[in-house]
Scaffold this motif. Sequence first.
Motif, PDB file in Angstrom:
ATOM      1  N   ARG A  21      11.818  32.604  18.922  1.00  0.00           N
ATOM      2  CA  ARG A  21      11.535  33.917  18.337  1.00  0.00           C
ATOM      3  C   ARG A  21      10.026  34.039  18.110  1.00  0.00           C
ATOM      4  NH1 ARG A  21      16.473  36.083  18.888  1.00  0.00           N
ATOM      5  NH2 ARG A  21      18.034  35.517  17.358  1.00  0.00           N
ATOM      6  N   PRO A  22       9.423  35.112  18.634  1.00  0.00           N
ATOM      7  CA  PRO A  22       7.971  35.269  18.457  1.00  0.00           C
ATOM      8  C   PRO A  22       7.641  35.775  17.055  1.00  0.00           C
ATOM      9  CG  PRO A  22       8.862  37.151  19.617  1.00  0.00           C
ATOM     10  CD  PRO A  22      10.003  36.178  19.436  1.00  0.00           C
ATOM     11  N   ASP A  23       6.371  35.683  16.691  1.00  0.00           N
ATOM     12  CA  ASP A  23       5.914  36.333  15.467  1.00  0.00           C
ATOM     13  C   ASP A  23       5.861  37.835  15.729  1.00  0.00           C
ATOM     14  OD1 ASP A  23       3.679  36.677  17.065  1.00  0.00           O
ATOM     15  OD2 ASP A  23       2.343  35.515  15.798  1.00  0.00           O
ATOM     16  N   VAL A  24       5.573  38.624  14.717  1.00  0.00           N
ATOM     17  CA  VAL A  24       5.613  40.081  14.859  1.00  0.00           C
ATOM     18  C   VAL A  24       4.655  40.595  15.942  1.00  0.00           C
ATOM     19  CG1 VAL A  24       5.256  42.278  13.655  1.00  0.00           C
ATOM     20  CG2 VAL A  24       6.487  40.418  12.528  1.00  0.00           C
ATOM     21  N   PRO A  25       3.381  40.182  15.952  1.00  0.00           N
ATOM     22  CA  PRO A  25       2.506  40.677  17.029  1.00  0.00           C
ATOM     23  C   PRO A  25       2.984  40.249  18.422  1.00  0.00           C
ATOM     24  CG  PRO A  25       1.190  39.755  15.241  1.00  0.00           C
ATOM     25  CD  PRO A  25       2.624  39.398  14.961  1.00  0.00           C
ATOM     26  N   GLY A  26       3.435  39.006  18.526  1.00  0.00           N
ATOM     27  CA  GLY A  26       3.926  38.527  19.816  1.00  0.00           C
ATOM     28  C   GLY A  26       5.155  39.292  20.269  1.00  0.00           C
ATOM     29  N   GLY A  27       6.054  39.577  19.330  1.00  0.00           N
ATOM     30  CA  GLY A  27       7.257  40.340  19.656  1.00  0.00           C
ATOM     31  C   GLY A  27       6.926  41.724  20.168  1.00  0.00           C
ATOM     32  N   LYS A  28       5.917  42.354  19.565  1.00  0.00           N
ATOM     33  CA  LYS A  28       5.493  43.685  20.006  1.00  0.00           C
ATOM     34  C   LYS A  28       4.946  43.627  21.429  1.00  0.00           C
ATOM     35  CE  LYS A  28       2.687  47.609  18.823  1.00  0.00           C
ATOM     36  NZ  LYS A  28       1.504  48.126  18.261  1.00  0.00           N
TER      37      LYS A  28
ATOM     38  N   LEU B 162      17.341  29.184  23.655  1.00  0.00           N
ATOM     39  CA  LEU B 162      17.712  30.531  24.070  1.00  0.00           C
ATOM     40  C   LEU B 162      16.525  31.465  23.898  1.00  0.00           C
ATOM     41  CD1 LEU B 162      21.156  30.643  22.233  1.00  0.00           C
ATOM     42  CD2 LEU B 162      20.754  30.138  24.655  1.00  0.00           C
ATOM     43  N   CYS B 163      16.415  32.459  24.768  1.00  0.00           N
ATOM     44  CA  CYS B 163      15.323  33.424  24.664  1.00  0.00           C
ATOM     45  C   CYS B 163      15.554  34.342  23.466  1.00  0.00           C
ATOM     46  CB  CYS B 163      15.184  34.209  25.962  1.00  0.00           C
ATOM     47  SG  CYS B 163      16.380  35.542  26.167  1.00  0.00           S
ATOM     48  N   PRO B 164      14.526  35.073  23.045  1.00  0.00           N
ATOM     49  CA  PRO B 164      14.637  35.927  21.860  1.00  0.00           C
ATOM     50  C   PRO B 164      15.652  37.055  21.984  1.00  0.00           C
ATOM     51  CG  PRO B 164      12.333  35.629  22.469  1.00  0.00           C
ATOM     52  CD  PRO B 164      13.155  35.027  23.556  1.00  0.00           C
TER      53      PRO B 164
END
Length: 103
Positions: free
Chosen positions: A85-92, A59-61
């Motif tokens: 789920r991306p890491d924090v920089p990737g999520g941003k 599933l996508c984040p």
Amino acid sequence: MKFKEAFVILAPGVDPAKDRSFIDTPKYACYTILVQNPDQALAECKKLTEQEGVRAISLCPGFSNSAVGMITEAVGPSIGVCVARPDVPGGKIIGECIVNAGW
């Protein structure tokens, strides 16, 4: 027996009946389906596991923990369900891309 997997992605304004793809090789099959909400995702995941023999769902984040739990319970314990789920920089970065795309 080939490994069958599905990627389910939340996106606005999509139609799961047509916004999908399928890759089939001798040892691997991959379904990608775009859905608008967790209810559509649940329906698609049940169809894929029951009718196509999919054994793993990614599933996508955008899926909440409760939506992931709902899907996991619906498809049963023999199906692997995970969330990208991306890491924090990737999520941003991803968040900025989504906003820039008008979501």
